[in-house]
Design a protein around this motif. Sequence first.
Motif, PDB file in Angstrom:
ATOM      1  N   ILE A 240     -14.159 -54.495 -57.918  1.00  0.00           N
ATOM      2  CA  ILE A 240     -13.684 -55.733 -57.304  1.00  0.00           C
ATOM      3  C   ILE A 240     -12.406 -55.446 -56.524  1.00  0.00           C
ATOM      4  CG2 ILE A 240     -12.644 -57.979 -57.850  1.00  0.00           C
ATOM      5  CD1 ILE A 240     -14.737 -58.221 -60.086  1.00  0.00           C
ATOM      6  N   LEU A 241     -11.622 -54.537 -57.040  1.00  0.00           N
ATOM      7  CA  LEU A 241     -10.466 -54.048 -56.293  1.00  0.00           C
ATOM      8  C   LEU A 241     -10.424 -52.532 -56.385  1.00  0.00           C
ATOM      9  CD1 LEU A 241      -8.079 -53.115 -58.486  1.00  0.00           C
ATOM     10  CD2 LEU A 241      -7.709 -55.564 -58.616  1.00  0.00           C
ATOM     11  N   GLY A 242      -9.792 -51.916 -55.404  1.00  0.00           N
ATOM     12  CA  GLY A 242      -9.630 -50.470 -55.382  1.00  0.00           C
ATOM     13  C   GLY A 242      -8.193 -50.113 -55.078  1.00  0.00           C
ATOM     14  N   ILE A 243      -7.868 -48.852 -55.267  1.00  0.00           N
ATOM     15  CA  ILE A 243      -6.510 -48.368 -54.983  1.00  0.00           C
ATOM     16  C   ILE A 243      -6.633 -47.192 -54.032  1.00  0.00           C
ATOM     17  CG2 ILE A 243      -4.402 -47.365 -55.945  1.00  0.00           C
ATOM     18  CD1 ILE A 243      -5.066 -48.837 -58.561  1.00  0.00           C
ATOM     19  N   ARG A 244      -6.032 -47.328 -52.867  1.00  0.00           N
ATOM     20  CA  ARG A 244      -6.087 -46.273 -51.868  1.00  0.00           C
ATOM     21  C   ARG A 244      -5.237 -45.079 -52.299  1.00  0.00           C
ATOM     22  NH1 ARG A 244      -4.676 -50.146 -47.059  1.00  0.00           N
ATOM     23  NH2 ARG A 244      -2.836 -48.793 -47.010  1.00  0.00           N
ATOM     24  N   PRO A 245      -5.481 -43.911 -51.721  1.00  0.00           N
ATOM     25  CA  PRO A 245      -4.664 -42.737 -52.056  1.00  0.00           C
ATOM     26  C   PRO A 245      -3.179 -42.913 -51.737  1.00  0.00           C
ATOM     27  CG  PRO A 245      -6.699 -42.053 -51.002  1.00  0.00           C
ATOM     28  CD  PRO A 245      -6.646 -43.549 -50.892  1.00  0.00           C
ATOM     29  N   ASP A 246      -2.842 -43.879 -50.826  1.00  0.00           N
ATOM     30  CA  ASP A 246      -1.423 -44.148 -50.545  1.00  0.00           C
ATOM     31  C   ASP A 246      -0.865 -45.228 -51.470  1.00  0.00           C
ATOM     32  OD1 ASP A 246      -2.687 -46.379 -49.539  1.00  0.00           O
ATOM     33  OD2 ASP A 246      -1.805 -46.261 -47.540  1.00  0.00           O
ATOM     34  N   HIS A 247      -1.619 -45.543 -52.558  1.00  0.00           N
ATOM     35  CA  HIS A 247      -1.172 -46.429 -53.648  1.00  0.00           C
ATOM     36  C   HIS A 247      -1.171 -47.912 -53.271  1.00  0.00           C
ATOM     37  CE1 HIS A 247       1.251 -42.575 -54.611  1.00  0.00           C
ATOM     38  NE2 HIS A 247       0.071 -42.523 -55.219  1.00  0.00           N
ATOM     39  N   VAL A 248      -1.933 -48.281 -52.268  1.00  0.00           N
ATOM     40  CA  VAL A 248      -2.045 -49.685 -51.872  1.00  0.00           C
ATOM     41  C   VAL A 248      -3.339 -50.269 -52.439  1.00  0.00           C
ATOM     42  CG1 VAL A 248      -2.275 -51.283 -49.926  1.00  0.00           C
ATOM     43  CG2 VAL A 248      -0.659 -49.377 -49.817  1.00  0.00           C
ATOM     44  N   VAL A 249      -3.240 -51.480 -52.976  1.00  0.00           N
ATOM     45  CA  VAL A 249      -4.389 -52.163 -53.565  1.00  0.00           C
ATOM     46  C   VAL A 249      -5.224 -52.816 -52.460  1.00  0.00           C
ATOM     47  CG1 VAL A 249      -5.136 -54.006 -55.131  1.00  0.00           C
ATOM     48  CG2 VAL A 249      -3.130 -52.610 -55.699  1.00  0.00           C
ATOM     49  N   GLU A 250      -6.533 -52.670 -52.561  1.00  0.00           N
ATOM     50  CA  GLU A 250      -7.451 -53.399 -51.686  1.00  0.00           C
ATOM     51  C   GLU A 250      -8.388 -54.238 -52.552  1.00  0.00           C
ATOM     52  OE1 GLU A 250      -9.729 -51.257 -48.865  1.00  0.00           O
ATOM     53  OE2 GLU A 250      -7.984 -50.433 -47.808  1.00  0.00           O
ATOM     54  N   VAL A 251      -8.585 -55.468 -52.157  1.00  0.00           N
ATOM     55  CA  VAL A 251      -9.563 -56.344 -52.809  1.00  0.00           C
ATOM     56  C   VAL A 251     -10.791 -56.398 -51.929  1.00  0.00           C
ATOM     57  CG1 VAL A 251     -10.046 -58.677 -53.656  1.00  0.00           C
ATOM     58  CG2 VAL A 251      -7.761 -57.670 -53.962  1.00  0.00           C
ATOM     59  N   ARG A 252     -11.950 -56.310 -52.545  1.00  0.00           N
ATOM     60  CA  ARG A 252     -13.205 -56.273 -51.801  1.00  0.00           C
ATOM     61  C   ARG A 252     -13.313 -57.480 -50.856  1.00  0.00           C
ATOM     62  NH1 ARG A 252     -17.569 -55.862 -56.007  1.00  0.00           N
ATOM     63  NH2 ARG A 252     -18.125 -57.977 -55.364  1.00  0.00           N
ATOM     64  N   PRO A 253     -13.772 -57.286 -49.628  1.00  0.00           N
ATOM     65  CA  PRO A 253     -13.795 -58.382 -48.651  1.00  0.00           C
ATOM     66  C   PRO A 253     -14.528 -59.625 -49.125  1.00  0.00           C
ATOM     67  CG  PRO A 253     -14.160 -56.295 -47.539  1.00  0.00           C
ATOM     68  CD  PRO A 253     -14.170 -55.998 -49.007  1.00  0.00           C
ATOM     69  N   ASP A 254     -15.677 -59.466 -49.791  1.00  0.00           N
ATOM     70  CA  ASP A 254     -16.418 -60.659 -50.219  1.00  0.00           C
ATOM     71  C   ASP A 254     -15.661 -61.418 -51.296  1.00  0.00           C
ATOM     72  OD1 ASP A 254     -17.047 -58.314 -51.847  1.00  0.00           O
ATOM     73  OD2 ASP A 254     -18.433 -59.619 -52.924  1.00  0.00           O
ATOM     74  N   ILE A 255     -14.883 -60.700 -52.111  1.00  0.00           N
ATOM     75  CA  ILE A 255     -14.086 -61.357 -53.156  1.00  0.00           C
ATOM     76  C   ILE A 255     -12.938 -62.133 -52.523  1.00  0.00           C
ATOM     77  CG2 ILE A 255     -12.619 -60.991 -55.184  1.00  0.00           C
ATOM     78  CD1 ILE A 255     -15.565 -60.464 -55.721  1.00  0.00           C
ATOM     79  N   ARG A 256     -12.365 -61.585 -51.444  1.00  0.00           N
ATOM     80  CA  ARG A 256     -11.257 -62.276 -50.775  1.00  0.00           C
ATOM     81  C   ARG A 256     -11.703 -63.598 -50.153  1.00  0.00           C
ATOM     82  NH1 ARG A 256     -10.136 -57.163 -48.333  1.00  0.00           N
ATOM     83  NH2 ARG A 256     -10.232 -58.060 -46.233  1.00  0.00           N
ATOM     84  N   LYS A 257     -13.011 -63.735 -49.870  1.00  0.00           N
ATOM     85  CA  LYS A 257     -13.511 -64.959 -49.246  1.00  0.00           C
ATOM     86  C   LYS A 257     -13.911 -66.025 -50.264  1.00  0.00           C
ATOM     87  CE  LYS A 257     -15.377 -62.397 -45.271  1.00  0.00           C
ATOM     88  NZ  LYS A 257     -16.624 -61.993 -44.579  1.00  0.00           N
ATOM     89  N   GLU A 258     -14.023 -65.619 -51.522  1.00  0.00           N
ATOM     90  CA  GLU A 258     -14.474 -66.571 -52.543  1.00  0.00           C
ATOM     91  C   GLU A 258     -13.430 -67.663 -52.784  1.00  0.00           C
ATOM     92  OE1 GLU A 258     -15.710 -64.898 -56.217  1.00  0.00           O
ATOM     93  OE2 GLU A 258     -17.218 -63.588 -55.319  1.00  0.00           O
ATOM     94  N   VAL A 259     -13.934 -68.821 -53.187  1.00  0.00           N
ATOM     95  CA  VAL A 259     -13.054 -69.924 -53.586  1.00  0.00           C
ATOM     96  C   VAL A 259     -13.330 -70.215 -55.047  1.00  0.00           C
ATOM     97  CG1 VAL A 259     -12.441 -72.337 -53.223  1.00  0.00           C
ATOM     98  CG2 VAL A 259     -13.056 -70.888 -51.258  1.00  0.00           C
ATOM     99  N   ASP A 260     -12.293 -70.109 -55.860  1.00  0.00           N
ATOM    100  CA  ASP A 260     -12.440 -70.300 -57.308  1.00  0.00           C
ATOM    101  C   ASP A 260     -11.123 -70.878 -57.818  1.00  0.00           C
ATOM    102  OD1 ASP A 260     -13.353 -70.245 -59.893  1.00  0.00           O
ATOM    103  OD2 ASP A 260     -13.992 -68.161 -59.866  1.00  0.00           O
ATOM    104  N   GLY A 261     -10.836 -70.652 -59.078  1.00  0.00           N
ATOM    105  CA  GLY A 261      -9.618 -71.187 -59.666  1.00  0.00           C
ATOM    106  C   GLY A 261      -8.396 -70.319 -59.409  1.00  0.00           C
TER     107      GLY A 261
END
Length: 302
Positions: A240-261
């Motif tokens: 659902i999320l990943g960590i780049r080799p430069d230590h930056v967090v990425e959240v999966r694009p489809d998860i970023r579009k979701e609307v939840d709580g």
Amino acid sequence: MADAAFDSRLRSAAAQWLTERSQIHQELVTRDELEEFVFEGARIPLIDRQRGIRKPAILDAALSIKTTFTKPGQPPPYEDREGPDGLLRYKYRGSDPDHPENVALRKAHEWNLPLFWFVGIAPGVFLPRYPVWLVGDERKDLQFVVALDEAQRMIQPRSVIDEERRRYVERLTKLRLHQPVFRARVLKAYATQCAICQLRHRSLLDAAHIIPDGLPQGEPVVPNGLALCKIHHAAFDENILGIRPDHVVEVRPDIRKEVDGPMLRHGIQDMHGRRIGLPSERSARPDRDRLEVRYETFRSAA
């Protein structure tokens, strides 16, 4: 020398003291605390500052063994490995089987006495494992055979065991030693806080593998670990999320579009683009090659 009843009371009291500490989330113990242990009005250190094997003068047999902390990437002074039977080995002090410290351990083995094993997590900081027992004495190889629980005590050292039973023995070793030591070392390196959100509640933190256990480079070593809260650990494992080799967090694009709580919004989506916290000790920081491999897995899932 003390009699057997005193020896038994001392070991029981030390075990109770360590258990009470762990129940309030103080699973680690410092050398200073171990040296100040008091039993029946007398100070009886549970660890020796200079030696790996502790035998108080008042006892006939050893009370504890120690594994010294070494920084990630540095070889330990003694290599405690698993034998062909799946059981761990603890090296003698030096090359003389009759050195007094080895004799003290031999007595603990012959009398079936429980021992404390203090595993170095950081300089002067230890994770206690107890009780453990010595179930074999291999003089030729200058080592004792260690059982981490009652089930392992039933294994005959150097016996030929089938693959299923060996896997069972190894699984017990992971549960009783390797996984707790990995968790303690990773949390210590990350100052007991989630690398992504900085949550500091120890009971809500895990040591996450960058490369999963069992795969190449998946060893339980600090450069293959991240201190993550349980939410972010699960999100990392599920890509659902990943960590780049430069230590930056990425959240999966489809998860970023979701609307939840609010948990999804603030706990996951808001982490996108955030840099993770890193250990102050460079040797403990996540291995870049492992991060690259793991990040490619995340990109494939995304």
